[in-house]
Design an enzyme around this catalytic site. Structure first.
Site, PDB file in Angstrom:
ATOM      1  CD  GLU A   5      -3.280  -6.715   3.515  1.00  0.00           C
ATOM      2  OE1 GLU A   5      -2.822  -7.599   2.770  1.00  0.00           O
ATOM      3  OE2 GLU A   5      -2.888  -5.541   3.508  1.00  0.00           O
ATOM      4  CD  GLU A  41      -2.957  -1.138   2.269  1.00  0.00           C
ATOM      5  OE1 GLU A  41      -2.549  -1.408   3.416  1.00  0.00           O
ATOM      6  OE2 GLU A  41      -4.138  -0.852   2.019  1.00  0.00           O
TER       7      GLU A  41
HETATM    8  C1  1HE Z   1       6.431  -8.890  11.945  1.00  0.00           C
HETATM    9  C2  1HE Z   1       5.774  -8.663  10.713  1.00  0.00           C
HETATM   10  C3  1HE Z   1       4.561  -7.924  10.738  1.00  0.00           C
HETATM   11  C4  1HE Z   1       7.566  -9.789  10.315  1.00  0.00           C
HETATM   12  N1  1HE Z   1       4.103  -7.495  11.954  1.00  0.00           N
HETATM   13  N2  1HE Z   1       5.943  -8.433  13.106  1.00  0.00           N
HETATM   14  N3  1HE Z   1       1.915  -8.559   6.903  1.00  0.00           N
HETATM   15  C5  1HE Z   1       2.094  -9.909   6.839  1.00  0.00           C
HETATM   16  O1  1HE Z   1       1.216 -10.703   7.062  1.00  0.00           O
HETATM   17  C6  1HE Z   1       3.499 -10.341   6.517  1.00  0.00           C
HETATM   18  C7  1HE Z   1       4.071 -11.083   7.699  1.00  0.00           C
HETATM   19  N4  1HE Z   1       5.486 -11.301   7.545  1.00  0.00           N
HETATM   20  C8  1HE Z   1       6.013 -12.299   6.779  1.00  0.00           C
HETATM   21  O2  1HE Z   1       5.323 -13.000   6.052  1.00  0.00           O
HETATM   22  C9  1HE Z   1       7.497 -12.487   6.857  1.00  0.00           C
HETATM   23  O3  1HE Z   1       7.937 -11.944   8.090  1.00  0.00           O
HETATM   24  C10 1HE Z   1       8.273 -11.832   5.693  1.00  0.00           C
HETATM   25  C11 1HE Z   1       8.010 -12.605   4.379  1.00  0.00           C
HETATM   26  C12 1HE Z   1       7.918 -10.377   5.499  1.00  0.00           C
HETATM   27  C13 1HE Z   1       9.791 -11.895   6.018  1.00  0.00           C
HETATM   28  O4  1HE Z   1      10.176 -13.222   6.319  1.00  0.00           O
HETATM   29  P1  1HE Z   1      11.545 -13.479   7.107  1.00  0.00           P
HETATM   30  O5  1HE Z   1      11.736 -14.973   7.184  1.00  0.00           O
HETATM   31  O6  1HE Z   1      12.633 -12.663   6.479  1.00  0.00           O
HETATM   32  O7  1HE Z   1      11.352 -12.857   8.589  1.00  0.00           O
HETATM   33  P2  1HE Z   1      10.515 -13.461   9.841  1.00  0.00           P
HETATM   34  O8  1HE Z   1      11.398 -14.432  10.563  1.00  0.00           O
HETATM   35  O9  1HE Z   1       9.212 -13.962   9.431  1.00  0.00           O
HETATM   36  O10 1HE Z   1      10.269 -12.155  10.727  1.00  0.00           O
HETATM   37  C14 1HE Z   1      11.313 -11.545  11.477  1.00  0.00           C
HETATM   38  C15 1HE Z   1      10.673 -10.863  12.654  1.00  0.00           C
HETATM   39  O11 1HE Z   1       9.817  -9.830  12.189  1.00  0.00           O
HETATM   40  C16 1HE Z   1       9.790 -11.794  13.470  1.00  0.00           C
HETATM   41  O12 1HE Z   1       9.809 -11.340  14.822  1.00  0.00           O
HETATM   42  P3  1HE Z   1      10.743 -12.054  15.926  1.00  0.00           P
HETATM   43  O13 1HE Z   1      10.495 -11.273  17.184  1.00  0.00           O
HETATM   44  O14 1HE Z   1      10.285 -13.493  15.981  1.00  0.00           O
HETATM   45  O15 1HE Z   1      12.148 -11.945  15.413  1.00  0.00           O
HETATM   46  C17 1HE Z   1       8.394 -11.533  12.891  1.00  0.00           C
HETATM   47  O16 1HE Z   1       7.367 -11.849  13.806  1.00  0.00           O
HETATM   48  C18 1HE Z   1       8.477 -10.040  12.666  1.00  0.00           C
HETATM   49  N5  1HE Z   1       7.529  -9.591  11.642  1.00  0.00           N
HETATM   50  N6  1HE Z   1       6.501  -9.239   9.731  1.00  0.00           N
HETATM   51  C19 1HE Z   1       4.795  -7.740  13.080  1.00  0.00           C
HETATM   52  N7  1HE Z   1       3.887  -7.638   9.632  1.00  0.00           N
HETATM   53  C20 1HE Z   1      -3.170  -0.610   6.850  1.00  0.00           C
HETATM   54  S1  1HE Z   1      -3.673  -2.151   6.840  1.00  0.00           S
HETATM   55  C21 1HE Z   1      -2.403  -3.126   6.242  1.00  0.00           C
HETATM   56  C22 1HE Z   1      -2.686  -4.552   6.544  1.00  0.00           C
HETATM   57  C23 1HE Z   1      -1.484  -5.419   6.430  1.00  0.00           C
HETATM   58  O17 1HE Z   1      -0.412  -4.982   6.096  1.00  0.00           O
HETATM   59  S2  1HE Z   1      -1.732  -7.059   6.758  1.00  0.00           S
HETATM   60  C24 1HE Z   1      -0.277  -7.835   6.250  1.00  0.00           C
HETATM   61  C25 1HE Z   1       0.723  -7.924   7.358  1.00  0.00           C
END
Ligand code: 1HE
Length: 264
Positions: free
Chosen positions: A138, A118
């Site tokens: 989402e 976005e």
């Molecule tokens: C997060 C987030 C997040 C990572 N919020 N903490 N977005 C999503 O659903 C995408 C979610 N994220 C992923 O699918 C993956 O993290 C990625 C593909 C982006 C990256 O993968 P990777 O293997 O490089 O990293 P990871 O091990 O998954 O994440 C590293 C850390 O970042 C981990 O935290 P940690 O404390 O365990 O180290 C994750 O939990 C954290 N992390 N993404 C919070 N999004 C205005 S409305 C908009 C609506 C949306 O955007 S919904 C989609 C949200």
């Protein structure tokens, strides 16, 4: 580059021939640049208070991904009313990116997902490297876009593709994403930032009123019925060509002092 720090998770630096390019970096790599409320507010403030000397901006992400979207950790506590306000807060911030003072070029790599997509779609030009991938998780998280995605993303890729992405969790790789319309430029891995900076310099060298017309008039004209669009276009054209800078630039070309259009 000189540096200012509006928030620990977002950095602002200046680059370019005259330091006239703002370089905005999402700087929360441990959380894949997930956008929490403080970061969204800081982004808004940054674009609202851009120095008048800035002529173009580049936005990019630190670490292995551009942006993982909304910080899901903050979602759990919100009720419906708070959800509405939260979405409107994103709208206000991304409105300042799209209709702010200067054109914004997004340099994309790794995840460009959810709210990250976005944000990218509020920018004026998107440059992706071959590591980039696009998704709208989402759909599978049981939520909906809330950062202007339902307005802006169909303008890039069409309603059908966005519907498919959200219903099925489809992920576009960099090549398919460029073909679909997410990015206007596709470059080798690691080169998106340099390409975006080079494009920003080209943009910064334009007459400011031309850039203003492209940012503020073009998207509105494109939404108008043709008859009104032609009229608005004529008004904008008259204003832009009346500026002294337009006269100087056209004269320079006629005197052989300005560059020709060339393929390279
Ligand atoms: C997060 C987030 C997040 C990572 N919020 N903490 N977005 C999503 O659903 C995408 C979610 N994220 C992923 O699918 C993956 O993290 C990625 C593909 C982006 C990256 O993968 P990777 O293997 O490089 O990293 P990871 O091990 O998954 O994440 C590293 C850390 O970042 C981990 O935290 P940690 O404390 O365990 O180290 C994750 O939990 C954290 N992390 N993404 C919070 N999004 C205005 S409305 C908009 C609506 C949306 O955007 S919904 C989609 C949200």
């Amino acid at each position: 580059m000189t540096q200012k720090k509006p928030n620990k998770d977002i950095q602002l630096e200046f680059a370019g021939k005259h330091q006239e390019i703002a370089v905005v970096r999402l700087s929360r790599p441990a959380k894949r640049n997930a956008l929490n409320d403080a970061l969204i507010l800081a982004l808004r403030e940054l674009f609202e208070n851009m120095p008048a000397s800035v002529r173009a901006a580049v936005i990019h992400g630190e670490g292995t991904h551009f942006c993982a979207g909304l910080d899901l950790g903050e979602l759990q506590e919100r009720d419906a009313g708070q959800g509405m306000h939260h979405s409107r807060m994103w709208h206000a911030a991304l409105e300042r990116v799209q209709y702010g003072p200067v054109p914004v070029i997004a340099a994309l790599h790794g995840a460009v997902v959810g709210g990250g997509l976005e944000l990218a779609s509020a920018c004026h030009i998107r440059v992706a490297d071959t590591s980039a991938f696009y998704a709208l998780p989402e759909g599978s998280r049981g939520i909906f876009v809330g950062g202007g995605g339902s307005v802006r993303i169909p303008k890039l890729i069409g309603v059908a593709r966005m519907t498919d992405m959200m219903l099925t969790g489809r992920v576009y790789n960099a090549e398919d994403g460029e073909r679909a319309g997410f990015a206007q430029y596709l470059v080798p891995e690691g080169q998106a930032f340099d390409k975006a900076l080079a494009l920003a310099q080209r943009v910064a060298d334009n007459a400011p009123l031309t850039n203003y017309a492209l940012m503020h008039a073009l998207p509105r004209i494109a939404e108008q019925p043709a008859d009104q669009g032609f009229f608005t276009e004529a008004l904008m054209a008259a204003i832009v060509q009346n500026a002294p800078e337009a006269k100087t630039r056209v004269k320079a070309f006629l005197e052989g002092k300005a560059g020709k259009v060339s393929k390279s």
